[in-house]
Design a protein around this motif. Structure first.
Motif, mmCIF file in Angstrom:
data_model
loop_
_atom_site.group_PDB
_atom_site.id
_atom_site.type_symbol
_atom_site.label_atom_id
_atom_site.label_comp_id
_atom_site.label_asym_id
_atom_site.label_seq_id
_atom_site.Cartn_x
_atom_site.Cartn_y
_atom_site.Cartn_z
ATOM 1 N N HIS A 160 0.817 -1.215 0.000
ATOM 2 C CA HIS A 160 0.000 0.000 0.000
ATOM 3 C C HIS A 160 0.849 1.262 0.000
ATOM 4 C CE1 HIS A 160 -2.528 -3.217 1.691
ATOM 5 N NE2 HIS A 160 -3.509 -2.613 1.054
ATOM 6 N N LEU A 161 0.277 2.302 -0.559
ATOM 7 C CA LEU A 161 0.916 3.609 -0.593
ATOM 8 C C LEU A 161 0.054 4.618 0.157
ATOM 9 C CD1 LEU A 161 1.969 2.114 -3.242
ATOM 10 C CD2 LEU A 161 2.297 4.391 -4.189
ATOM 11 N N VAL A 162 0.706 5.430 0.977
ATOM 12 C CA VAL A 162 0.087 6.600 1.578
ATOM 13 C C VAL A 162 0.644 7.799 0.827
ATOM 14 C CG1 VAL A 162 -0.119 8.005 3.653
ATOM 15 C CG2 VAL A 162 -0.167 5.501 3.831
ATOM 16 N N VAL A 163 -0.237 8.528 0.152
ATOM 17 C CA VAL A 163 0.175 9.602 -0.750
ATOM 18 C C VAL A 163 -0.250 10.940 -0.158
ATOM 19 C CG1 VAL A 163 0.035 10.499 -3.097
ATOM 20 C CG2 VAL A 163 -0.113 8.018 -2.694
ATOM 21 N N THR A 164 0.721 11.815 0.084
ATOM 22 C CA THR A 164 0.433 13.134 0.639
ATOM 23 C C THR A 164 1.159 14.195 -0.187
ATOM 24 O OG1 THR A 164 2.330 13.388 2.139
ATOM 25 C CG2 THR A 164 0.500 12.016 2.918
ATOM 26 N N ASP A 165 0.876 15.452 0.103
ATOM 27 C CA ASP A 165 1.579 16.543 -0.573
ATOM 28 C C ASP A 165 3.069 16.535 -0.248
ATOM 29 O OD1 ASP A 165 -0.803 17.381 -1.675
ATOM 30 O OD2 ASP A 165 -1.165 18.936 -0.160
ATOM 31 N N ASP A 166 3.425 15.948 0.913
ATOM 32 C CA ASP A 166 4.820 15.930 1.342
ATOM 33 C C ASP A 166 5.593 14.729 0.808
ATOM 34 O OD1 ASP A 166 4.471 18.245 2.878
ATOM 35 O OD2 ASP A 166 3.697 17.075 4.563
ATOM 36 N N GLY A 167 4.904 13.825 0.114
ATOM 37 C CA GLY A 167 5.579 12.645 -0.405
ATOM 38 C C GLY A 167 4.770 11.389 -0.157
ATOM 39 N N ILE A 168 5.431 10.267 -0.319
ATOM 40 C CA ILE A 168 4.764 8.963 -0.268
ATOM 41 C C ILE A 168 5.440 8.064 0.747
ATOM 42 C CG2 ILE A 168 4.322 6.845 -1.604
ATOM 43 C CD1 ILE A 168 4.088 8.662 -4.083
ATOM 44 N N THR A 169 4.634 7.372 1.537
ATOM 45 C CA THR A 169 5.113 6.305 2.409
ATOM 46 C C THR A 169 4.597 4.988 1.859
ATOM 47 O OG1 THR A 169 5.128 7.720 4.379
ATOM 48 C CG2 THR A 169 5.085 5.343 4.747
ATOM 49 N N LEU A 170 5.492 4.031 1.703
ATOM 50 C CA LEU A 170 5.128 2.703 1.229
ATOM 51 C C LEU A 170 5.019 1.778 2.423
ATOM 52 C CD1 LEU A 170 4.769 0.762 -1.222
ATOM 53 C CD2 LEU A 170 7.244 0.420 -1.167
ATOM 54 N N ILE A 171 3.902 1.080 2.539
ATOM 55 C CA ILE A 171 3.709 0.106 3.604
ATOM 56 C C ILE A 171 3.884 -1.286 2.997
ATOM 57 C CG2 ILE A 171 2.227 -0.716 5.459
ATOM 58 C CD1 ILE A 171 2.893 2.253 5.701
ATOM 59 N N ASP A 172 4.975 -1.935 3.371
ATOM 60 C CA ASP A 172 5.413 -3.216 2.818
ATOM 61 C C ASP A 172 5.835 -3.057 1.352
ATOM 62 O OD1 ASP A 172 5.305 -4.840 5.090
ATOM 63 O OD2 ASP A 172 3.179 -5.267 4.817
ATOM 64 N N ALA A 173 6.604 -4.040 0.885
ATOM 65 C CA ALA A 173 7.139 -3.969 -0.477
ATOM 66 C C ALA A 173 6.849 -5.235 -1.257
ATOM 67 C CB ALA A 173 8.646 -3.689 -0.435
ATOM 68 N N GLY A 174 5.872 -6.017 -0.799
ATOM 69 C CA GLY A 174 5.369 -7.141 -1.578
ATOM 70 C C GLY A 174 6.439 -8.118 -2.018
ATOM 71 N N LEU A 175 6.359 -8.489 -3.289
ATOM 72 C CA LEU A 175 7.311 -9.391 -3.934
ATOM 73 C C LEU A 175 8.131 -8.599 -4.946
ATOM 74 C CD1 LEU A 175 4.680 -12.194 -4.478
ATOM 75 C CD2 LEU A 175 6.716 -12.453 -3.023
ATOM 76 N N PRO A 176 9.319 -9.089 -5.311
ATOM 77 C CA PRO A 176 10.150 -8.326 -6.257
ATOM 78 C C PRO A 176 9.424 -7.950 -7.544
ATOM 79 C CG PRO A 176 11.451 -10.069 -5.276
ATOM 80 C CD PRO A 176 10.033 -10.284 -4.810
ATOM 81 N N GLY A 177 8.572 -8.848 -8.045
ATOM 82 C CA GLY A 177 7.864 -8.583 -9.285
ATOM 83 C C GLY A 177 6.804 -7.514 -9.196
#
Length: 237
Positions: free
Chosen positions: A18-35
């Motif tokens: 998941h991505l949290v998208v704000t005016d200040d940038g993005i936080t990624l929650i987990d990075a899944g699988l390489p693909g």
């Protein structure tokens, strides 16, 4: 895929990040699988953003289907990766302990294995450097993620609460679809180190008001945290 303003999901009910998208940038929650890297880049492009907007990756725990492309982001683009201190060794390559046997059905197991292989599951690279966090920390990242300790699935499993987008990311603290049986609905997650502790840890979610509860496996939940907890507890009996 946009779930709500500022809240985006990549992947599916088998594996999601998941991505949290704000005016200040993005936080990624987990990075899944390489693909999932390609889908991640496509999602950024659809938002008119690029890798320079990603301020950090927060891992809900250190298993291979959650660390995915995190090391690639860290190594090639200088994005810090945050993980609970009790899972730092796991994220950097320590072998997890054997887990109790879980019920399983051949079809869903093969489906999960095939999906993981197609998304580069065997190519997941462990982290070589992490930022260690603890329960109660509020991270200096877009959305100001709150770290909630949820030990049980792994010693350093966490939930991540982001009030700005009304979302609670629970990783494998619970699931809404078992990757081993294909059964949908709130339930304990498979491959858990200590099932009883994982259930007790859900007490830490009391009082959190979130429109979205987002597991690493399974459909998003919008029925409230308290009701989700009740159903997971009932399924564990």
């Amino acid at each position: 895929m946009e779930l709500a303003p500022g809240l985006h999901r990549i992947g599916n009910d088998i594996v999601a990040l998941h991505l949290v998208v704000t005016d200040d940038g993005i936080t990624l929650i987990d990075a899944g699988l390489p693909g999932h890297w390609r889908e991640f880049r496509q999602e950024l492009a659809s938002l008119g953003r690029d890798l320079a907007d990603v301020r950090g990756v927060v891992l809900t725990h250190g298993d291979s289907d959650h660390i995915g492309f995190a090391e690639r982001l860290r190594r090639d683009h200088g994005v810090p990766v945050y993980v609970h201190e009790a899972d730092a060794d796991r994220a950097t390559g320590a072998k997890p302990p054997a887990t109790p046997a879980d019920p399983r059905r051949l079809g869903p197991v093969l489906g999960f294995a095939w999906y993981a292989l197609r998304r580069g599951g065997l190519r997941a690279r462990h982290l070589t450097e992490v930022v260690r966090v603890r329960g109660g920390d509020i991270l200096d990242l877009p959305g100001s993620p709150h770290v909630v300790a949820l030990p049980g699935h792994s010693p350093g499993s966490i939930a991540v609460y982001v009030p700005e987008v009304g979302a609670l990311f629970v990783g494998d603290g619970l699931t809404t679809r078992s990757v081993l049986t294909g059964v949908s609905g709130p339930q304990p997650a498979p491959f858990t180190d200590d099932r009883e502790q994982a259930l007790r840890s859900l007490d830490a979610l009391d009082g959190i008001e979130a429109a979205w509860v987002l597991p690493g496996h399974g459909a998003p939940w919008t029925g409230g945290v308290a009701e989700l907890r009740r159903r997971v507890t009932d399924a564990a009996r």
